[in-house]
Design an enzyme around this catalytic site. Structure first.
Site, PDB file in Angstrom:
ATOM      1  N   GLU A  82      53.654   7.531  32.203  1.00  0.00           N
ATOM      2  CA  GLU A  82      52.953   5.991  31.804  1.00  0.00           C
ATOM      3  C   GLU A  82      51.965   6.069  31.187  1.00  0.00           C
ATOM      4  O   GLU A  82      51.596   4.814  30.400  1.00  0.00           O
ATOM      5  CB  GLU A  82      53.619   5.438  33.479  1.00  0.00           C
ATOM      6  N   GLU A 113      57.672  25.497  46.896  1.00  0.00           N
ATOM      7  CA  GLU A 113      55.614  24.654  47.265  1.00  0.00           C
ATOM      8  C   GLU A 113      55.083  26.138  47.664  1.00  0.00           C
ATOM      9  O   GLU A 113      53.710  26.042  48.024  1.00  0.00           O
ATOM     10  CB  GLU A 113      55.957  23.499  47.760  1.00  0.00           C
TER      11      GLU A 113
END
Length: 304
Positions: A82, A113
């Site tokens: 963004e 992960e």
């Protein structure tokens, strides 16, 4: 003995949540959610140190890199994506890395992960002077640890944002933003309070970095350039708000500035042509206030 992160403990206030009607379930969730801003507020000094590291990286020509897995990685990806349209910055200023790559952004990839080596591999592009921000609710995610390890080897600055004040990965970072969000409504569901806290912290971090980098004038976005008709209308409105001038004058200035919001703004506020405004901005490294000062304009944003 198993050592659990605070986010993995059981919340003593929600033992009977599965017996409640929908409205009361929501009330319990909301009651926990309202504690999150205070947890973020308690670590603002650490977050401010992280902001200064981010500014130093960008001013030195390097980049900021986010690393995370699961919810943490998705929050990082959203924040980084963004910034270019909001502040008109190049995509390489802030880059996100998610354990498992793009596929894991929309579908959970179990186990990735826990791969320290994958974090190291994804950090291969880190250069000296960069800032690496690791996000891990538990503060111990191996993928994030691998990335932070490479960052230290490459003389990059390091920040850890977690929901665990005693995070194991915090031992070797420059700044630990360890928010005490406590046990989740549903034990271990860190997409809840821990995720909200990370989003608040990361949004605040990146916004503060953009402000410090001169990508705003007052509280207005001036890094957005008028590359299409929709943005042109938005930019003209910004110029009107910043200067108090009418739409026609702001549109003319924007045309003369070839769509560059900051050039148009300096031109209007300093009453100079676009070329002079552009030169002043160049000397001021794109900062509107500094450019105005160099042109002898003592102006307070918001007067318009």
């Amino acid at each position: 003995m198993i050592v659990r992160a605070p986010t993995e403990e059981r919340n003593t206030g929600t033992y009977d949540i599965d017996l409640l009607p929908a409205l009361d379930v929501l009330r319990q969730i909301n009651a926990e959610d309202v504690t999150v801003p205070a947890a973020v507020g308690a670590v603002l000094p650490e977050l401010a140190r992280a902001v200064e590291l981010g500014v130093a990286a960008l001013e030195g020509g390097a980049s900021i890199h986010y690393f995370g897995a699961g919810t943490s990685g998705r929050i990082a990806a959203q924040d980084a994506a963004e910034l270019p349209p909001t502040y008109g910055v190049p995509p390489h200023w802030v880059v996100s890395h998610h354990a498992g790559g793009g596929e894991a952004l929309t579908r959970a990839v179990e186990g990735i992960e826990d791969d320290w080596g994958s974090g190291r591999a994804d950090a291969a592009e880190i250069t000296p002077g960069s800032l690496v921000v690791g996000l891990a609710a538990s503060g111990r995610t191996p993928y994030v640890g691998g990335a932070l390890e490479v960052a230290r080897e490459r003389s990059a600055s390091t920040v850890l944002i977690s929901a665990n004040p005693q995070a194991p990965l915090a031992e070797d970072v420059d700044v630990h933003v360890g928010m005490s969000t406590g046990a989740e409504v549903i034990a271990g569901s860190t997409r809840m309070k821990a995720g909200t806290a990370q989003k608040l912290a990361l949004n605040a971090f990146s916004t503060a970095v953009m402000v410090r980098m001169g990508r705003t004038y007052s509280n207005l976005m001036v890094g957005v350039d008028a590359t299409n008709s929709k943005l042109r209308g938005r930019v003209v409105t910004i110029l009107m708000q910043a200067t108090g001038l009418d739409e026609e004058a702001c549109a003319r200035a924007l045309n003369a500035a070839e769509g560059d919001t900051r050039v148009a703004l300096v031109s209007l506020l300093a009453d100079v042509d676009a070329a002079s405004a552009a030169r002043a901005l160049g000397t001021a490294r794109g900062r509107v206030r500094a450019a105005l000062g160099a042109l002898g304009v003592a102006e307070r944003a918001g007067d318009g």
